[in-house]
Design an enzyme around this catalytic site. Structure first.
Site, short mmCIF file in Angstrom:
data_model
loop_
_atom_site.label_atom_id
_atom_site.label_comp_id
_atom_site.label_asym_id
_atom_site.label_seq_id
_atom_site.Cartn_x
_atom_site.Cartn_y
_atom_site.Cartn_z
N ARG A 117 9.36 -52.25 11.57
CA ARG A 117 7.81 -52.70 11.68
C ARG A 117 6.98 -51.53 11.58
O ARG A 117 7.54 -50.38 12.24
CB ARG A 117 7.57 -53.54 12.69
CG ARG A 117 8.09 -55.02 12.44
CD ARG A 117 7.96 -55.77 14.08
NE ARG A 117 8.37 -55.04 15.08
CZ ARG A 117 8.46 -55.54 16.18
NH1 ARG A 117 7.67 -56.41 16.72
NH2 ARG A 117 9.28 -54.90 17.17
N LYS A 161 2.52 -51.86 30.87
CA LYS A 161 3.16 -53.02 30.27
C LYS A 161 3.25 -53.96 31.41
O LYS A 161 3.83 -53.60 32.45
CB LYS A 161 4.50 -52.68 29.68
CG LYS A 161 4.49 -51.74 28.38
CD LYS A 161 5.64 -51.83 27.72
CE LYS A 161 5.80 -50.94 26.44
NZ LYS A 161 7.09 -51.00 25.59
N GLU A 187 6.16 -60.78 26.65
CA GLU A 187 6.46 -60.36 25.29
C GLU A 187 5.29 -60.65 24.45
O GLU A 187 4.49 -61.35 24.89
CB GLU A 187 7.62 -61.35 25.11
CG GLU A 187 8.93 -61.31 25.86
CD GLU A 187 9.52 -59.79 25.87
OE1 GLU A 187 9.34 -59.11 24.72
OE2 GLU A 187 10.42 -59.46 26.83
N GLY A 188 5.32 -60.18 23.29
CA GLY A 188 4.50 -60.33 22.12
C GLY A 188 3.49 -59.36 21.95
O GLY A 188 3.07 -58.47 23.21
N LYS A 221 9.85 -56.34 32.06
CA LYS A 221 10.02 -54.97 32.25
C LYS A 221 10.44 -54.30 33.53
O LYS A 221 10.75 -53.20 33.52
CB LYS A 221 8.37 -54.71 31.83
CG LYS A 221 7.77 -54.96 30.83
CD LYS A 221 8.37 -54.46 29.48
CE LYS A 221 7.88 -54.98 28.07
NZ LYS A 221 8.07 -56.52 27.88
N SER A 238 11.71 -61.94 16.68
CA SER A 238 11.31 -62.48 15.09
C SER A 238 11.51 -61.47 14.24
O SER A 238 12.04 -60.52 14.30
CB SER A 238 9.77 -62.72 15.26
OG SER A 238 9.00 -61.36 15.74
N ASN A 286 14.29 -57.26 23.82
CA ASN A 286 13.75 -58.59 23.64
C ASN A 286 15.04 -59.49 23.85
O ASN A 286 15.79 -59.40 23.00
CB ASN A 286 13.01 -58.76 22.38
CG ASN A 286 11.80 -57.86 22.29
OD1 ASN A 286 10.78 -57.68 22.61
ND2 ASN A 286 12.32 -56.56 21.54
N GLU A 306 11.32 -51.46 24.16
CA GLU A 306 11.83 -52.65 25.21
C GLU A 306 13.03 -53.30 24.51
O GLU A 306 13.56 -53.13 23.36
CB GLU A 306 10.79 -53.73 24.86
CG GLU A 306 10.38 -54.03 23.67
CD GLU A 306 9.14 -54.99 23.77
OE1 GLU A 306 8.49 -55.21 24.66
OE2 GLU A 306 8.63 -55.41 22.68
N ARG A 333 16.97 -58.53 20.50
CA ARG A 333 16.44 -57.37 19.70
C ARG A 333 16.15 -56.15 20.63
O ARG A 333 15.32 -56.26 21.33
CB ARG A 333 15.36 -57.75 18.79
CG ARG A 333 15.10 -56.82 17.64
CD ARG A 333 13.82 -56.91 16.89
NE ARG A 333 12.73 -56.69 17.54
CZ ARG A 333 11.69 -57.56 17.52
NH1 ARG A 333 11.47 -58.84 16.97
NH2 ARG A 333 10.54 -57.24 18.51
#
Length: 486
Positions: free
Chosen positions: A462, A376, A380-381, A315, A144, A139, A137, A121
């Site tokens: 989102r 960063k 992830e998350g 990253k 999710s 992923n 970013e 994603r």
């Protein structure tokens, strides 16, 4: 063309809309478990009452470049492996407890299965100064909300189609479904897993094997995953099994390098990680969980993703891929127009590694104008980033040799929209900012670089309060939204 304003409803109309919305979500699986849940309990996931405007041109651009990004990251892994492995070796020194341990798993693995499956994603915000999308970013593991994204699109189409956004005559507020489209991410991500199963069997459409979902203990967001699992069975006849990393050792067995579920002796064709992307997934029982990751890697099951594919999402790799010469190297067959499209999505990203030529400038920027940046880590998350004025004191607490574990990224300036968010039966009416994610699936050979499949797989929107830096829905920072194209 300008966007329509959000629907303006009376208090009574909004109350009726909210009741219908909540009952639709419970009836159709737009849900998450609440904290400290019992398995029979579910709440409506945090969502918006209305879809949020996204320029159609921005949405189209994000769709256009997804397969290029899939290919770019595949080529990073396969076309100059020594270059890639040297980056990972260096990162392992800066982030020994996580990146280093993942890299150790790769080095210890026997690499029996050259095929790797990516359910990726790419996340963007619209930069309001130019209306261009800018990548946040890329992923490569445990992406999710593909399940809930489809569901909220269906919800908003239902509310619009039944006239619940109209304040007078129960007409449609949005002209047609094309203005508020439904993401195809449930079926497309399930198709990606089915592609893995197909190629595990050398192109034969066998349904005798299962997909192993690796999940977190007490997963509150399991319904998002279950929608993909159900589509995998309903559309392809492929069954699934769910295990945590801690449960793997006691519940699987390996025979002739093939992976089996011990209790049923079902053969596993694909291992699909919805866990394993953060140190906390291993900290429960480090010996068991890291041993489990190596055990799974050392089988013929196709991993989604393999450890090496997961590590391509660091990253540091993203920072290096903002350079035109690097992108051109790894996309040698791309046209100038394609290169221009992909490069237009980048903002400035700097390394803080002293070995990097640009790090001195980056360190000056971090301390002199921190309000323009986010720091960063290679993680992830939600909840891991350091923002704006918090950057200098955070760096000062670290040993300088550990600064190389971070990248400094220019902040994007997204537009504000005053949508309404519902969370736990409370409605919040505040300025929000939105993040568009585009899913892609791809199956490729890590040894030869051959790409067997490369597809778009729907999208996700989102949103979060503009006052919140972090955006994770499951982490409590944001909500699942849907796009209104204008």
């Amino acid at each position: 063309m300008s966007a329509k304003p959000f629907p303006q409803l009376s208090t009574e109309q909004e109350k009726e809309l909210t009741t219908n919305l909540l009952q639709w979500t419970l009836g159709n699986g737009l849900v998450m478990y609440p904290p400290n849940f019992e398995t029979y309990q579910a709440n409506t996931a945090p969502i918006t009452l209305f879809p949020t405007p996204i320029p159609k041109t921005s949405f189209i651009r994000a769709q256009e470049v997804q397969k290029l990004f899939n290919e770019l990251y595949i080529n990073v892994i396969t076309k100059d492996k020594n270059w890639f492995l040297s980056i990972l070796e260096d990162l392992s020194k800066h982030d020994a407890d996580f990146t280093g341990k993942l890299f150790e798993v790769y080095k210890k693995s026997t690499k029996l299965q050259p095929l790797s499956l990516g359910l990726f994603r790419s996340d963007y915000m619209v930069h309001q100064d130019t209306n261009e999308i800018k990548q946040i970013e890329f992923n490569t593991v445990s992406v999710s909300f593909g399940g809930l994204s489809t569901k909220i699109g269906q919800l908003h189409q239902y509310l619009n189609g039944t006239g619940q956004y109209d304040d007078k005559y129960n007409y449609k507020y949005y002209d047609d479904d094309d203005e508020i489209p439904v993401s195809t991410s449930i079926t497309d991500l399930a198709q990606g897993l089915a592609d893995g199963n197909l190629h595990y069997h050398n192109g034969e459409n066998k349904k005798s094997t299962v997909v192993l979902f690796i999940v977190q203990p007490n997963e509150r967001n399991c319904f998002d995953q279950r929608h993909i699992e159900y589509a995998l069975f309903n559309n392809h006849g492929i069954r699934s099994v769910r295990l945590t990393l801690e449960e793997v050792g006691e519940n699987v067995t390996v025979s002739q390098d093939k992976l089996y579920i011990k209790s049923t002796m079902d053969e596993v064709s694909v291992v699909y990680y919805r866990s394993g992307y953060a140190p906390s997934d291993y900290d429960i029982n480090p010996e068991k969980t890291w041993d489990a990751r190596l055990l799974l890697e050392n089988t013929l099951a196709i991993k989604c993703p393999s450890v090496l594919t997961q590590l391509s999402g660091t990253k540091k790799v993203q920072q290096l891929l903002t350079k035109k010469d690097v992108v051109s190297k790894f996309l040698p067959n791309a046209s100038e127009e394609e290169l221009s499209k992909i490069l237009s999505t980048f903002v400035a990203i700097y390394s803080l590694d002293e070995a990097d030529d640009d790090s001195k400038q980056a360190i000056e920027l971090a301390f002199q104008t921190p309000e323009k940046f986010v720091l960063k880590p290679q993680r992830e998350g939600g909840g891991n980033n350091i923002y704006k004025e918090n950057i200098p004191p955070f760096l000062e607490k670290l040993d300088k040799k550990d600064w190389g574990a971070y990248i400094l990224m220019e902040l994007i300036n997204p537009p504000l929209h005053k949508n309404k968010i519902i969370r736990n039966n409370e409605i919040y009416h505040e300025d929000i900012i939105s993040e568009l994610g585009v899913f892609g699936t791809t199956l490729f050979n890590e040894e030869t670089g051959e790409i067997l499949t490369n597809k778009n797989a729907g999208w996700l929107l989102r949103s979060k309060f503009s006052t919140s830096n972090e955006g994770g829905v499951a982490a409590g920072f944001g909500c699942v939204d849907n796009i209104y194209l204008y």
